[in-house]
Each structure stands twice: as C-alpha cells, then as structure tokens.
Design a protein around this motif. Structure first.
Motif, PDB file in Angstrom:
ATOM      1  N   THR A  43       0.832  -1.208   0.000  1.00 32.72           N
ATOM      2  CA  THR A  43       0.000   0.000   0.000  1.00 32.72           C
ATOM      3  C   THR A  43       0.864   1.254   0.000  1.00 32.72           C
ATOM      4  N   LEU A  46       1.784   1.931  -3.536  1.00 37.49           N
ATOM      5  CA  LEU A  46       0.652   2.522  -4.259  1.00 37.49           C
ATOM      6  C   LEU A  46       0.449   3.987  -3.870  1.00 37.49           C
ATOM      7  N   LYS A  50       0.668   7.261  -6.284  1.00 39.07           N
ATOM      8  CA  LYS A  50      -0.437   8.225  -6.332  1.00 39.07           C
ATOM      9  C   LYS A  50       0.061   9.634  -6.002  1.00 39.07           C
ATOM     10  N   SER A 109      -7.264   8.549   2.004  1.00 42.84           N
ATOM     11  CA  SER A 109      -8.134   7.670   1.229  1.00 42.84           C
ATOM     12  C   SER A 109      -9.600   8.051   1.388  1.00 42.84           C
ATOM     13  N   ILE A 128     -13.943   3.234 -10.228  1.00 44.80           N
ATOM     14  CA  ILE A 128     -12.839   2.289 -10.022  1.00 44.80           C
ATOM     15  C   ILE A 128     -11.914   2.782  -8.908  1.00 44.80           C
ATOM     16  N   VAL A 129     -11.720   4.093  -8.826  1.00 47.61           N
ATOM     17  CA  VAL A 129     -10.902   4.667  -7.746  1.00 47.61           C
ATOM     18  C   VAL A 129     -11.601   4.474  -6.406  1.00 47.61           C
ATOM     19  N   GLY A 132     -11.580   0.758  -5.489  1.00 47.17           N
ATOM     20  CA  GLY A 132     -10.229   0.346  -5.094  1.00 47.17           C
ATOM     21  C   GLY A 132      -9.861   0.819  -3.704  1.00 47.17           C
ATOM     22  N   GLY A 135     -11.855  -1.088  -1.119  1.00 54.32           N
ATOM     23  CA  GLY A 135     -11.275  -2.418  -0.984  1.00 54.32           C
ATOM     24  C   GLY A 135      -9.985  -2.417  -0.171  1.00 54.32           C
ATOM     25  N   LEU A 136      -9.127  -1.432  -0.408  1.00 53.93           N
ATOM     26  CA  LEU A 136      -7.881  -1.338   0.367  1.00 53.93           C
ATOM     27  C   LEU A 136      -8.153  -1.054   1.841  1.00 53.93           C
TER      28      LEU A 136
END
Length: 153
Positions: A43, A46, A50, A109, A128-129, A132, A135-136
């Motif tokens: 994470t 990621l 980002k 987030s 989708i963002v 995602g 989900g994270l």
C-alpha cells in the motif's frame, strides 16, 4: 514512606496499542502481523505512486501549457496539492509500519472517496478509484484486526 511505581512513558503506551511494530517484520516469520506489514508496504508503494502522480500534475509533466496547473480551477489545484503531500507522507508512514502512517493514509483515502463521490466536478467520478480505495481500507481493517488478535495480551 512507600514509593509508588512511576508511570510508563507515553511512547511505551502508544507502542502497546499498535497492532504491529516495524521490527515484527522478519522474512522467517509467519502470521498476521507479518502479512499486515507486507500489505502496508504494498500500500505504501501505491500511495507513493499516487502522490507522484499528483506532483506530476502540479509540475505540469505530460500536459500542454494550456492544460497546466495554473489553468485548472482553484478547487482542483487545492485538492491536487493536498493529495500530492498527504499521499507521500502516508507512503513513508506505511512503509515504516507506524500507526500514524495508517492514520494519514486512511485520512487521505477517505478524503479521496469523498472528493470522488460528493465533488465530481473536481476530478470527475471514477468508480474504479472509489471501489479500489474501499477495498484497500477493508483489507487494511481485516489485516489489522487479525494481527491484533494474535498479539499476546
């Protein structure tokens, strides 16, 4: 005269509450704490990507001069600078597996989810963002709860 024991330093109390410590990561270790640290490091990667994406938007990398940072709305500029900073700070904290790293990442987030859902004029609505990030966050909560359960009392 009987002496009372001195209270534990605040730093030790915070470490006792953390679900995982950075030194818990050892390649030979199995268990949820190890899985949580691996998840946090993925994470962190990621979050770093980002953050660098948002910094590239601030610097105008890959866009024409008429689509640069100065040509965007004030709300877009503000959100982009916010995410450029908070994502890189979160990446460092997540990589170190610190409690503040998870808090900063969760703050960023949830803020991105709010911006995507409630303020689609800033970046547009990208499901989708949102999916995602949800989900994270769910995966983080799962790993953190499992790691906390296996910690000795």
């Amino acid at each position: 005269m009987k002496r009372l024991p001195s209270p534990a330093p605040a730093g030790e109390l915070v470490e006792q509450l953390a679900p995982v410590q950075a030194e818990d990561y050892r390649p030979d270790r199995e268990g949820w704490a190890w899985r949580l640290v691996v998840f946090l490091r993925i994470t962190a990667g990621l979050a770093m990507l980002k953050g660098l994406y948002h910094w590239s938007a601030v610097c105008g990398i890959g866009v024409s001069a008429d689509q640069g940072f100065d040509a965007q709305s004030l709300s877009w500029q503000t959100a982009t600078v916010f995410f450029a900073v908070i994502d890189l700070v979160a990446a460092v904290g997540l990589w170190l597996a610190t409690p503040w790293g998870a808090v900063v990442w969760l703050t960023g987030s949830v803020t991105m989810i709010v911006v995507q859902v409630f303020f689609p004029l800033i970046y547009g609505l990208h499901w989708i963002v949102v999916a995602g990030l949800v989900g994270l966050i769910a995966a983080y909560l799962f790993f953190a709860i499992q790691a906390a359960r296996e910690q000795p009392n």
